[in-house]
Write an enzyme that holds these catalytic residues in place. Sequence first.
Site, PDB file in Angstrom:
ATOM      1  N   HIS A 109       0.829  -1.214   0.000  1.00 50.36           N
ATOM      2  CA  HIS A 109       0.000   0.000   0.000  1.00 50.36           C
ATOM      3  C   HIS A 109       0.855   1.252   0.000  1.00 50.36           C
ATOM      4  O   HIS A 109       0.370   2.345   0.296  1.00 50.36           O
ATOM      5  CB  HIS A 109      -0.948   0.002   1.208  1.00 50.36           C
ATOM      6  N   CYS A 120       4.825  13.725 -13.534  1.00 52.22           N
ATOM      7  CA  CYS A 120       5.834  12.924 -14.282  1.00 52.22           C
ATOM      8  C   CYS A 120       5.960  11.507 -13.738  1.00 52.22           C
ATOM      9  O   CYS A 120       6.796  10.739 -14.199  1.00 52.22           O
ATOM     10  CB  CYS A 120       7.194  13.625 -14.205  1.00 52.22           C
ATOM     11  N   GLY A 176      -1.590  -8.947  12.610  1.00 51.64           N
ATOM     12  CA  GLY A 176      -2.127  -7.610  12.890  1.00 51.64           C
ATOM     13  C   GLY A 176      -2.933  -7.002  11.775  1.00 51.64           C
ATOM     14  O   GLY A 176      -2.827  -5.808  11.510  1.00 51.64           O
ATOM     15  N   THR A 177      -3.766  -7.814  11.100  1.00 51.88           N
ATOM     16  CA  THR A 177      -4.655  -7.235  10.090  1.00 51.88           C
ATOM     17  C   THR A 177      -6.064  -7.796  10.268  1.00 51.88           C
ATOM     18  O   THR A 177      -6.259  -8.954  10.610  1.00 51.88           O
ATOM     19  CB  THR A 177      -4.134  -7.484   8.654  1.00 51.88           C
ATOM     20  N   GLU A 204      -7.399 -10.440  17.913  1.00 48.44           N
ATOM     21  CA  GLU A 204      -8.690 -11.160  17.954  1.00 48.44           C
ATOM     22  C   GLU A 204      -8.941 -11.781  16.587  1.00 48.44           C
ATOM     23  O   GLU A 204      -8.246 -11.446  15.623  1.00 48.44           O
ATOM     24  CB  GLU A 204      -9.811 -10.154  18.279  1.00 48.44           C
ATOM     25  N   ALA A 220       0.778  -8.552  19.441  1.00 53.41           N
ATOM     26  CA  ALA A 220       1.881  -8.959  18.550  1.00 53.41           C
ATOM     27  C   ALA A 220       3.227  -9.022  19.281  1.00 53.41           C
ATOM     28  O   ALA A 220       4.041  -9.922  19.024  1.00 53.41           O
ATOM     29  CB  ALA A 220       1.972  -7.981  17.375  1.00 53.41           C
TER      30      ALA A 220
HETATM   31  C1  BV8 Z   1      -7.867  -2.667  -5.427  1.00 55.72           C
HETATM   32  C2  BV8 Z   1      -4.067   3.793   2.253  1.00 55.72           C
HETATM   33  C3  BV8 Z   1      -7.979  -3.465  -7.691  1.00 55.72           C
HETATM   34  C4  BV8 Z   1      -2.718   3.805   2.847  1.00 55.72           C
HETATM   35  C5  BV8 Z   1      -5.567   1.915   2.427  1.00 55.72           C
HETATM   36  C6  BV8 Z   1     -15.350  -0.782  -4.659  1.00 55.72           C
HETATM   37  C7  BV8 Z   1     -14.606   0.114  -5.408  1.00 55.72           C
HETATM   38  C8  BV8 Z   1     -13.213   0.045  -5.493  1.00 55.72           C
HETATM   39  C9  BV8 Z   1     -12.552  -0.952  -4.796  1.00 55.72           C
HETATM   40  C10 BV8 Z   1     -13.292  -1.814  -4.028  1.00 55.72           C
HETATM   41  C11 BV8 Z   1     -14.683  -1.763  -3.954  1.00 55.72           C
HETATM   42  N1  BV8 Z   1     -15.100  -2.756  -3.124  1.00 55.72           N
HETATM   43  C12 BV8 Z   1     -14.036  -3.445  -2.670  1.00 55.72           C
HETATM   44  C13 BV8 Z   1     -12.948  -2.887  -3.222  1.00 55.72           C
HETATM   45  C14 BV8 Z   1     -11.587  -3.256  -3.015  1.00 55.72           C
HETATM   46  C15 BV8 Z   1     -11.010  -2.326  -1.960  1.00 55.72           C
HETATM   47  C16 BV8 Z   1     -11.430  -2.872  -0.613  1.00 55.72           C
HETATM   48  O1  BV8 Z   1     -10.900  -3.863  -0.191  1.00 55.72           O
HETATM   49  N2  BV8 Z   1     -12.397  -2.218   0.053  1.00 55.72           N
HETATM   50  C17 BV8 Z   1     -12.828  -2.768   1.325  1.00 55.72           C
HETATM   51  C18 BV8 Z   1     -12.980  -1.689   2.366  1.00 55.72           C
HETATM   52  C19 BV8 Z   1     -14.095  -3.583   1.117  1.00 55.72           C
HETATM   53  N3  BV8 Z   1      -9.578  -2.402  -2.148  1.00 55.72           N
HETATM   54  C20 BV8 Z   1      -8.945  -1.515  -2.942  1.00 55.72           C
HETATM   55  O2  BV8 Z   1      -9.466  -0.560  -3.465  1.00 55.72           O
HETATM   56  C21 BV8 Z   1      -7.490  -1.852  -3.179  1.00 55.72           C
HETATM   57  N4  BV8 Z   1      -7.232  -1.816  -4.597  1.00 55.72           N
HETATM   58  O3  BV8 Z   1      -8.732  -3.455  -5.104  1.00 55.72           O
HETATM   59  O4  BV8 Z   1      -7.425  -2.522  -6.749  1.00 55.72           O
HETATM   60  C22 BV8 Z   1      -7.029  -4.599  -7.825  1.00 55.72           C
HETATM   61  C23 BV8 Z   1      -7.123  -5.699  -6.978  1.00 55.72           C
HETATM   62  C24 BV8 Z   1      -6.237  -6.748  -7.141  1.00 55.72           C
HETATM   63  C25 BV8 Z   1      -5.266  -6.703  -8.119  1.00 55.72           C
HETATM   64  C26 BV8 Z   1      -5.179  -5.577  -8.949  1.00 55.72           C
HETATM   65  C27 BV8 Z   1      -6.062  -4.516  -8.811  1.00 55.72           C
HETATM   66  C28 BV8 Z   1      -6.602  -0.828  -2.497  1.00 55.72           C
HETATM   67  C29 BV8 Z   1      -6.674  -1.058  -0.996  1.00 55.72           C
HETATM   68  C30 BV8 Z   1      -5.694  -0.118  -0.281  1.00 55.72           C
HETATM   69  C31 BV8 Z   1      -6.456   0.974   0.379  1.00 55.72           C
HETATM   70  N5  BV8 Z   1      -5.541   1.809   1.137  1.00 55.72           N
HETATM   71  N6  BV8 Z   1      -4.909   2.889   3.036  1.00 55.72           N
HETATM   72  C32 BV8 Z   1      -2.817   4.351   4.245  1.00 55.72           C
HETATM   73  O5  BV8 Z   1      -3.370   5.455   4.395  1.00 55.72           O
HETATM   74  O6  BV8 Z   1      -2.331   3.658   5.161  1.00 55.72           O
HETATM   75  S1  BV8 Z   1      -6.501   0.841   3.360  1.00 55.72           S
HETATM   76  C33 BV8 Z   1      -6.000   0.649   4.951  1.00 55.72           C
HETATM   77  O7  BV8 Z   1      -6.503  -0.648   5.352  1.00 55.72           O
HETATM   78  C34 BV8 Z   1      -4.499   0.571   5.163  1.00 55.72           C
HETATM   79  O8  BV8 Z   1      -3.756   0.420   3.973  1.00 55.72           O
HETATM   80  C35 BV8 Z   1      -4.362  -0.692   5.986  1.00 55.72           C
HETATM   81  O9  BV8 Z   1      -3.114  -1.208   5.855  1.00 55.72           O
HETATM   82  C36 BV8 Z   1      -5.412  -1.540   5.390  1.00 55.72           C
HETATM   83  C37 BV8 Z   1      -5.802  -2.761   6.134  1.00 55.72           C
HETATM   84  O10 BV8 Z   1      -6.109  -2.386   7.465  1.00 55.72           O
HETATM   85  P1  BV8 Z   1      -5.393  -3.243   8.632  1.00 55.72           P
HETATM   86  O11 BV8 Z   1      -3.927  -3.098   8.462  1.00 55.72           O
HETATM   87  O12 BV8 Z   1      -5.943  -4.620   8.657  1.00 55.72           O
HETATM   88  O13 BV8 Z   1      -5.807  -2.424   9.928  1.00 55.72           O
HETATM   89  P2  BV8 Z   1      -7.167  -2.594  10.762  1.00 55.72           P
HETATM   90  O14 BV8 Z   1      -7.238  -1.433  11.690  1.00 55.72           O
HETATM   91  O15 BV8 Z   1      -8.304  -2.858   9.837  1.00 55.72           O
HETATM   92  O16 BV8 Z   1      -6.944  -3.935  11.597  1.00 55.72           O
HETATM   93  C38 BV8 Z   1      -5.911  -3.981  12.558  1.00 55.72           C
HETATM   94  C39 BV8 Z   1      -5.953  -5.364  13.187  1.00 55.72           C
HETATM   95  O17 BV8 Z   1      -4.884  -5.467  14.142  1.00 55.72           O
HETATM   96  C40 BV8 Z   1      -7.240  -5.647  13.941  1.00 55.72           C
HETATM   97  O18 BV8 Z   1      -7.747  -6.926  13.565  1.00 55.72           O
HETATM   98  C41 BV8 Z   1      -6.825  -5.662  15.427  1.00 55.72           C
HETATM   99  O19 BV8 Z   1      -7.545  -6.641  16.170  1.00 55.72           O
HETATM  100  C42 BV8 Z   1      -5.371  -6.037  15.327  1.00 55.72           C
HETATM  101  N7  BV8 Z   1      -4.550  -5.501  16.417  1.00 55.72           N
HETATM  102  C43 BV8 Z   1      -4.690  -4.295  17.047  1.00 55.72           C
HETATM  103  N8  BV8 Z   1      -3.708  -4.173  17.993  1.00 55.72           N
HETATM  104  C44 BV8 Z   1      -2.960  -5.303  17.920  1.00 55.72           C
HETATM  105  C45 BV8 Z   1      -3.492  -6.146  16.934  1.00 55.72           C
HETATM  106  N9  BV8 Z   1      -2.968  -7.357  16.643  1.00 55.72           N
HETATM  107  C46 BV8 Z   1      -1.890  -7.742  17.341  1.00 55.72           C
HETATM  108  N10 BV8 Z   1      -1.319  -6.992  18.312  1.00 55.72           N
HETATM  109  C47 BV8 Z   1      -1.822  -5.766  18.627  1.00 55.72           C
HETATM  110  N11 BV8 Z   1      -1.249  -5.040  19.597  1.00 55.72           N
END
Ligand code: BV8
Length: 234
Positions: A109, A120, A176-177, A204, A220
């Site tokens: 990402h 460019c 952690g995702t 979780e 983690a």
């Molecule tokens: C794509 C930017 C095509 C960077 C992010 C309609 C229209 C267009 C697209 C879509 C659509 N419907 C679905 C899609 C696809 C879409 C998508 O998935 N939408 C979702 C919401 C349904 N995806 C896209 O658009 C992607 N591109 O599909 O292109 C394609 C596909 C394949 C091949 C070619 C082309 C682009 C997705 C990227 C979006 N950018 N952010 C930034 O600002 O950081 S998303 C954002 O979510 C971040 O990137 C982040 O990394 C990502 C995932 O989140 P997580 O890392 O999982 O974080 P989260 O908070 O959710 O979870 C944390 C976890 O950690 C929890 O479970 C928690 O319990 C745990 N945790 C917490 N503390 C701890 C812990 N675990 C262990 N220890 C701890 N201490």
Amino acid sequence: MPRYAKIVILTGAGLSAESGLATFRDTGGIWAKYDYRDVATPDGFQRNPNLVYDFYNMRRRESANAAPNAAHEALARIQRDYPGDVLLVTQNIDNLLEQAGAEKIIHMHGEMTRMLCTHCDARLPWAADLSPDLACPECELIGGMRPAVVWFGEVPYEMARIAKALGECDLFISIGTSGNVYPAASFVAAASEAGAHTVEINLEPSDTTNYFAEHLHGPATEIVPSYIERLLAG
Ligand code: BV8
């Protein structure tokens, strides 16, 4: 002969949570404060670029004050000491894995410390704030600089390389995702398809928890170092 020849490790925001960086979907997380459509889509950037610049400038500054935690360090250690191939694929845009000494990392990402010029297409290291009045170091045009991160609707980086690694791996670990965002959330199914053992390490159960063969739930910094030690012990 190591137990696993090719390991792929996917990480998300939970890996950096104990370094003080907010996750997205936990209570009080980033998406509780910002609408992703405003700050993590091309339309949002078009509509209100300053909001997006401020969003990433704030996160870049927070990340600059964060340090790698024991989980980042354990991942750098397995890459250094494990006799098999270890590829780190991260959804995170911080550079805490690099700071911990990990090397083979795909930021699917993007990275908050790199900029992309929309005039460019130059992608260059950029650790300072971004703003609309900056000139691109490459083309010298003003107003085209944005964070080199992948927004919703944009294609993640190095997908072909990731798909190849998933097809060849015999161990897939997710750390952690929440398993909310695609295509990252589909990686466990691809790894299982290839016959890999699959392990979910998360605070979780994630949204894709049923796809994993093994589950280690907890922070983690506790789970990852002990799991990596067991892998290194053979
Ligand atoms: C794509 C930017 C095509 C960077 C992010 C309609 C229209 C267009 C697209 C879509 C659509 N419907 C679905 C899609 C696809 C879409 C998508 O998935 N939408 C979702 C919401 C349904 N995806 C896209 O658009 C992607 N591109 O599909 O292109 C394609 C596909 C394949 C091949 C070619 C082309 C682009 C997705 C990227 C979006 N950018 N952010 C930034 O600002 O950081 S998303 C954002 O979510 C971040 O990137 C982040 O990394 C990502 C995932 O989140 P997580 O890392 O999982 O974080 P989260 O908070 O959710 O979870 C944390 C976890 O950690 C929890 O479970 C928690 O319990 C745990 N945790 C917490 N503390 C701890 C812990 N675990 C262990 N220890 C701890 N201490």
